[in-house]
Design an enzyme around this catalytic site. Structure first.
Site, PDB file in Angstrom:
ATOM      1  N   SER A 152       0.869  -1.178   0.000  1.00  0.00           N
ATOM      2  CA  SER A 152       0.000   0.000   0.000  1.00  0.00           C
ATOM      3  C   SER A 152       0.905   1.226   0.000  1.00  0.00           C
ATOM      4  O   SER A 152       1.356   1.695   1.038  1.00  0.00           O
ATOM      5  CB  SER A 152      -0.888   0.002   1.259  1.00  0.00           C
ATOM      6  OG  SER A 152      -1.661   1.175   1.318  1.00  0.00           O
ATOM      7  N   HIS A 203      -3.688  -5.841   2.144  1.00  0.00           N
ATOM      8  CA  HIS A 203      -2.809  -6.755   2.848  1.00  0.00           C
ATOM      9  C   HIS A 203      -3.389  -8.154   3.011  1.00  0.00           C
ATOM     10  O   HIS A 203      -2.709  -9.039   3.508  1.00  0.00           O
ATOM     11  CB  HIS A 203      -2.439  -6.196   4.224  1.00  0.00           C
ATOM     12  CG  HIS A 203      -1.472  -5.055   4.152  1.00  0.00           C
ATOM     13  ND1 HIS A 203      -1.058  -4.359   5.266  1.00  0.00           N
ATOM     14  CD2 HIS A 203      -0.835  -4.491   3.098  1.00  0.00           C
ATOM     15  CE1 HIS A 203      -0.201  -3.413   4.890  1.00  0.00           C
ATOM     16  NE2 HIS A 203      -0.056  -3.476   3.587  1.00  0.00           N
ATOM     17  N   GLN A 227      -7.522  -1.644   6.141  1.00  0.00           N
ATOM     18  CA  GLN A 227      -6.311  -2.450   5.992  1.00  0.00           C
ATOM     19  C   GLN A 227      -5.790  -3.042   7.294  1.00  0.00           C
ATOM     20  O   GLN A 227      -5.353  -4.187   7.321  1.00  0.00           O
ATOM     21  CB  GLN A 227      -5.217  -1.586   5.365  1.00  0.00           C
ATOM     22  CG  GLN A 227      -3.938  -2.321   5.005  1.00  0.00           C
ATOM     23  CD  GLN A 227      -3.088  -1.492   4.086  1.00  0.00           C
ATOM     24  OE1 GLN A 227      -3.300  -1.458   2.879  1.00  0.00           O
ATOM     25  NE2 GLN A 227      -2.121  -0.806   4.643  1.00  0.00           N
ATOM     26  N   GLU A 228      -5.803  -2.252   8.369  1.00  0.00           N
ATOM     27  CA  GLU A 228      -5.231  -2.734   9.617  1.00  0.00           C
ATOM     28  C   GLU A 228      -6.099  -2.366  10.819  1.00  0.00           C
ATOM     29  O   GLU A 228      -6.492  -1.214  10.977  1.00  0.00           O
ATOM     30  CB  GLU A 228      -3.837  -2.148   9.853  1.00  0.00           C
ATOM     31  CG  GLU A 228      -2.797  -2.542   8.831  1.00  0.00           C
ATOM     32  CD  GLU A 228      -1.451  -1.919   9.163  1.00  0.00           C
ATOM     33  OE1 GLU A 228      -0.967  -2.121  10.295  1.00  0.00           O
ATOM     34  OE2 GLU A 228      -0.890  -1.221   8.304  1.00  0.00           O
ATOM     35  N   GLU A 247       1.166  -8.852   7.194  1.00  0.00           N
ATOM     36  CA  GLU A 247       1.810  -8.343   8.396  1.00  0.00           C
ATOM     37  C   GLU A 247       1.501  -9.179   9.630  1.00  0.00           C
ATOM     38  O   GLU A 247       1.768  -8.770  10.752  1.00  0.00           O
ATOM     39  CB  GLU A 247       1.422  -6.878   8.609  1.00  0.00           C
ATOM     40  CG  GLU A 247       1.930  -5.997   7.461  1.00  0.00           C
ATOM     41  CD  GLU A 247       1.569  -4.535   7.621  1.00  0.00           C
ATOM     42  OE1 GLU A 247       0.874  -4.191   8.592  1.00  0.00           O
ATOM     43  OE2 GLU A 247       1.986  -3.743   6.769  1.00  0.00           O
ATOM     44  N   ASP A 267      -5.780   1.605  10.720  1.00  0.00           N
ATOM     45  CA  ASP A 267      -5.190   2.109   9.481  1.00  0.00           C
ATOM     46  C   ASP A 267      -6.102   1.695   8.333  1.00  0.00           C
ATOM     47  O   ASP A 267      -5.914   0.636   7.732  1.00  0.00           O
ATOM     48  CB  ASP A 267      -3.784   1.556   9.260  1.00  0.00           C
ATOM     49  CG  ASP A 267      -3.205   1.961   7.896  1.00  0.00           C
ATOM     50  OD1 ASP A 267      -3.786   2.863   7.254  1.00  0.00           O
ATOM     51  OD2 ASP A 267      -2.182   1.387   7.488  1.00  0.00           O
ATOM     52  N   GLU A 285      -4.990   6.178  11.199  1.00  0.00           N
ATOM     53  CA  GLU A 285      -4.008   6.474  10.156  1.00  0.00           C
ATOM     54  C   GLU A 285      -4.676   6.393   8.780  1.00  0.00           C
ATOM     55  O   GLU A 285      -5.406   5.445   8.499  1.00  0.00           O
ATOM     56  CB  GLU A 285      -2.864   5.458  10.254  1.00  0.00           C
ATOM     57  CG  GLU A 285      -1.851   5.506   9.121  1.00  0.00           C
ATOM     58  CD  GLU A 285      -0.935   4.298   9.152  1.00  0.00           C
ATOM     59  OE1 GLU A 285      -0.433   3.920   8.079  1.00  0.00           O
ATOM     60  OE2 GLU A 285      -0.728   3.717  10.237  1.00  0.00           O
ATOM     61  N   ASP A 330       0.035   9.033   6.476  1.00  0.00           N
ATOM     62  CA  ASP A 330       1.014   8.117   5.876  1.00  0.00           C
ATOM     63  C   ASP A 330       1.120   8.396   4.381  1.00  0.00           C
ATOM     64  O   ASP A 330       2.007   9.108   3.938  1.00  0.00           O
ATOM     65  CB  ASP A 330       0.620   6.670   6.149  1.00  0.00           C
ATOM     66  CG  ASP A 330       1.550   5.665   5.464  1.00  0.00           C
ATOM     67  OD1 ASP A 330       2.655   6.053   5.065  1.00  0.00           O
ATOM     68  OD2 ASP A 330       1.166   4.492   5.318  1.00  0.00           O
ATOM     69  N   LYS A 339       8.385   6.089   7.612  1.00  0.00           N
ATOM     70  CA  LYS A 339       8.912   4.906   6.925  1.00  0.00           C
ATOM     71  C   LYS A 339      10.188   5.314   6.187  1.00  0.00           C
ATOM     72  O   LYS A 339      10.136   6.134   5.274  1.00  0.00           O
ATOM     73  CB  LYS A 339       7.886   4.359   5.921  1.00  0.00           C
ATOM     74  CG  LYS A 339       6.602   3.847   6.541  1.00  0.00           C
ATOM     75  CD  LYS A 339       5.609   3.469   5.456  1.00  0.00           C
ATOM     76  CE  LYS A 339       4.321   2.886   6.035  1.00  0.00           C
ATOM     77  NZ  LYS A 339       3.298   2.641   4.978  1.00  0.00           N
ATOM     78  N   HIS A 365       7.300  -0.275   9.921  1.00  0.00           N
ATOM     79  CA  HIS A 365       7.777  -1.279   8.966  1.00  0.00           C
ATOM     80  C   HIS A 365       7.071  -1.112   7.629  1.00  0.00           C
ATOM     81  O   HIS A 365       6.302  -0.162   7.424  1.00  0.00           O
ATOM     82  CB  HIS A 365       7.499  -2.675   9.523  1.00  0.00           C
ATOM     83  CG  HIS A 365       6.022  -2.969   9.679  1.00  0.00           C
ATOM     84  ND1 HIS A 365       5.518  -4.226   9.893  1.00  0.00           N
ATOM     85  CD2 HIS A 365       4.924  -2.157   9.637  1.00  0.00           C
ATOM     86  CE1 HIS A 365       4.208  -4.184   9.985  1.00  0.00           C
ATOM     87  NE2 HIS A 365       3.832  -2.927   9.835  1.00  0.00           N
ATOM     88  N   ARG A 366       7.267  -2.076   6.716  1.00  0.00           N
ATOM     89  CA  ARG A 366       6.479  -2.183   5.487  1.00  0.00           C
ATOM     90  C   ARG A 366       5.887  -3.589   5.420  1.00  0.00           C
ATOM     91  O   ARG A 366       6.324  -4.500   6.120  1.00  0.00           O
ATOM     92  CB  ARG A 366       7.324  -1.929   4.235  1.00  0.00           C
ATOM     93  CG  ARG A 366       7.959  -0.550   4.120  1.00  0.00           C
ATOM     94  CD  ARG A 366       6.999   0.602   4.323  1.00  0.00           C
ATOM     95  NE  ARG A 366       5.936   0.719   3.357  1.00  0.00           N
ATOM     96  CZ  ARG A 366       5.921   1.575   2.326  1.00  0.00           C
ATOM     97  NH1 ARG A 366       6.950   2.385   2.125  1.00  0.00           N
ATOM     98  NH2 ARG A 366       4.881   1.667   1.528  1.00  0.00           N
ATOM     99  N   SER A 367       4.909  -3.776   4.547  1.00  0.00           N
ATOM    100  CA  SER A 367       4.261  -5.091   4.456  1.00  0.00           C
ATOM    101  C   SER A 367       5.209  -6.150   3.900  1.00  0.00           C
ATOM    102  O   SER A 367       5.108  -7.330   4.234  1.00  0.00           O
ATOM    103  CB  SER A 367       3.000  -4.999   3.604  1.00  0.00           C
ATOM    104  OG  SER A 367       3.279  -4.414   2.347  1.00  0.00           O
ATOM    105  N   LYS A 413       5.086   0.629  14.660  1.00  0.00           N
ATOM    106  CA  LYS A 413       4.245  -0.321  13.920  1.00  0.00           C
ATOM    107  C   LYS A 413       5.178  -1.333  13.282  1.00  0.00           C
ATOM    108  O   LYS A 413       5.977  -0.977  12.423  1.00  0.00           O
ATOM    109  CB  LYS A 413       3.471   0.389  12.804  1.00  0.00           C
ATOM    110  CG  LYS A 413       2.147   0.977  13.180  1.00  0.00           C
ATOM    111  CD  LYS A 413       1.443   1.545  11.955  1.00  0.00           C
ATOM    112  CE  LYS A 413       0.978   0.469  10.995  1.00  0.00           C
ATOM    113  NZ  LYS A 413       0.204   1.037   9.858  1.00  0.00           N
TER     114      LYS A 413
END
Length: 421
Positions: free
Chosen positions: A43, A156, A164-165, A206, A243, A287, A314, A339, A367-369, A390
């Site tokens: 993403s 994700h 997403q989260e 994740e 998120d 987020e 983000d 990031k 982090h990243r996915s 995160k």
């Protein structure tokens, strides 16, 4: 005698999704080597620095990074040989000069960041310091509260959630170690609840579960049930964070909540939805509740609930000082997701964090996915002292590597360690 950069090499490795990424080794003339591996996002914001891919469909479906590897060895290394690795800002600036583009499109942010992080690691080791102490100084004693991803949707995971989260934050824990325990226990309680309700317990990129739930709201209800089942008090001991990654379901001026069957919503509707959720659930952070170019939507949400909820940019800000300055002036949010690979170097990331501090804004190291076992961001979070990180769920070793590194840092700091957002 001052150590100097003697050689730099790079390697094409695989990330947690099985896609190629870059690993860099920076060798000093005193025998020390600093190594760093670069993550990759799914993403991604349209204004992020360029992640250079080969485009050769005969290799990894075009996702190879041999060009970035070559750029490290053929274009970057000759410019940096003989330099003092402690000159991080100068080294990063030299790489940007060699690249010469606004978005790092020539060398690739994956090439530049790999070198930048490996230089920092080599310098820290050469100084006989852990990375967090080298980058943050004597004041680097603040352990971050984990924003632990427990349910995955959006890009994700193939789940029933538009957002997403869905994360938990053990805000009431007395230490990082206890926060991690609380989060892991809630994660396992959630798995039992999902299984008992007949939901799948496979995980997304994740590490969060990715069930076909009936709605985005049900996701929150399930997490609250899991917090209670694990023996904790929702809101007081463990809070929720979201998120939505709204850019992923924004189309033709509308937010299309098709997975959950909630239909199309305007920017104003999304603000109202989040106002309702914050009144109903113990949510402390949202987020990307609006799309990356919906500056008015972000400002509206911040104005409505920003006094009691962290509104994190983000995709809107992509760790870029230019966009962060714009957001500060416009009151678009009150926190930034940080990031390293969005902007592409350690120095530029630190500059972005400086702007957050100057404005009194929060920031979250992320982090990243598509991750690797590299735990650079764990040390970086402590070095920067932002108080939040995160880095995924309580499973998948590329996520756990960061949590385990933070446990090591907390133990090393001993009585000096400070925990909390």
């Amino acid at each position: 005698m001052t150590a100097r950069i003697q050689a730099i090499d790079a390697l094409e490795i695989l990330d947690s999704r099985g896609n190629p990424t870059v690993r860099v080794n920076v060798h000093l003339d005193n025998g020390i080597t600093g190594t760093a591996s670069v993550p990759s996002g799914a993403s991604t914001g349209e204004h992020e620095a360029v992640e250079l891919r080969d485009g050769d469909k005969a290799r990894y479906g075009g996702k190879g990074v041999l060009r970035a590897v070559s750029n490290v060895e053929q274009l970057i290394a000759p410019e940096l040989l003989g330099l003092d690795p402690r000159e991080q800002t100068r080294i990063d600036a030299l790489m940007l000069q060699v690249d010469g583009t606004e978005n790092k499109g020539k060398l690739g942010a994956n090439a530049i960041l790999g070198v930048s992080q490996a230089v920092a690691r080599a310098a820290a080791a050469s100084c006989g310091l852990p990375l967090y102490a080298y980058l943050g100084g004597a004041g680097a004693v603040h352990l971050p509260v984990p924003m632990m991803n427990v349910l995955n949707g959006g890009k994700h995971a193939e789940s029933g959630m538009d957002f997403q989260e869905f994360m938990i934050m053990p805000v009431g824990a007395p230490s990082f170690a206890e926060a991690l325990r609380w989060g892991a226990e809630t994660f396992h309680a959630l798995k039992k609840i999902l299984s008992a309700k007949g939901y799948a317990t496979g995980v997304g990129d994740e590490g969060g579960f990715a069930p076909q739930v009936k709605s985005n709201e049900e996701a929150c209800d399930l997490i609250l049930e899991a917090i209670a089942k694990a023996g904790y008090r929702p809101g007081e001991q463990i809070a929720l964070a979201l998120d939505p990654a709204a850019s992923s379901f924004y189309e033709d001026g509308m937010y299309r909540l098709t997975r959950s069957g909630q239909g199309d919503k305007t920017s104003e509707d999304m603000t109202e939805l989040f106002k309702t959720w914050v009144a109903k659930y113990p949510i402390v952070s949202i987020e990307d509740g609006h799309a990356e170019n919906d500056w008015e939507g972000f400002a509206s949400l911040t104005d409505a609930i920003g006094s009691r909820v962290q509104i994190v940019g983000d995709d809107l800000l992509v760790t870029n000082p230019r966009f962060i300055e714009k957001a500060i002036a416009a009151g678009s949010c009150n926190a930034v997701l940080i990031k390293l690979n969005q902007i592409g170097s350690v120095s530029e990331t630190m500059a972005a964090i400086h702007l957050c501090r100057k404005a009194g804004w929060g920031f979250v190291i992320s982090h990243r996915s598509g991750e690797t076992e590299d735990a650079f961001i764990a040390d970086f979070a402590v070095a920067m002292g932002g108080g939040q990180i995160k880095t995924g769920s309580a499973c998948r070793s590329e996520r756990i590597a960061k949590y385990n590194r933070l446990l090591e840092i907390e133990r090393a700091l001993g009585a000096s360690a400070v925990f909390g957002a």
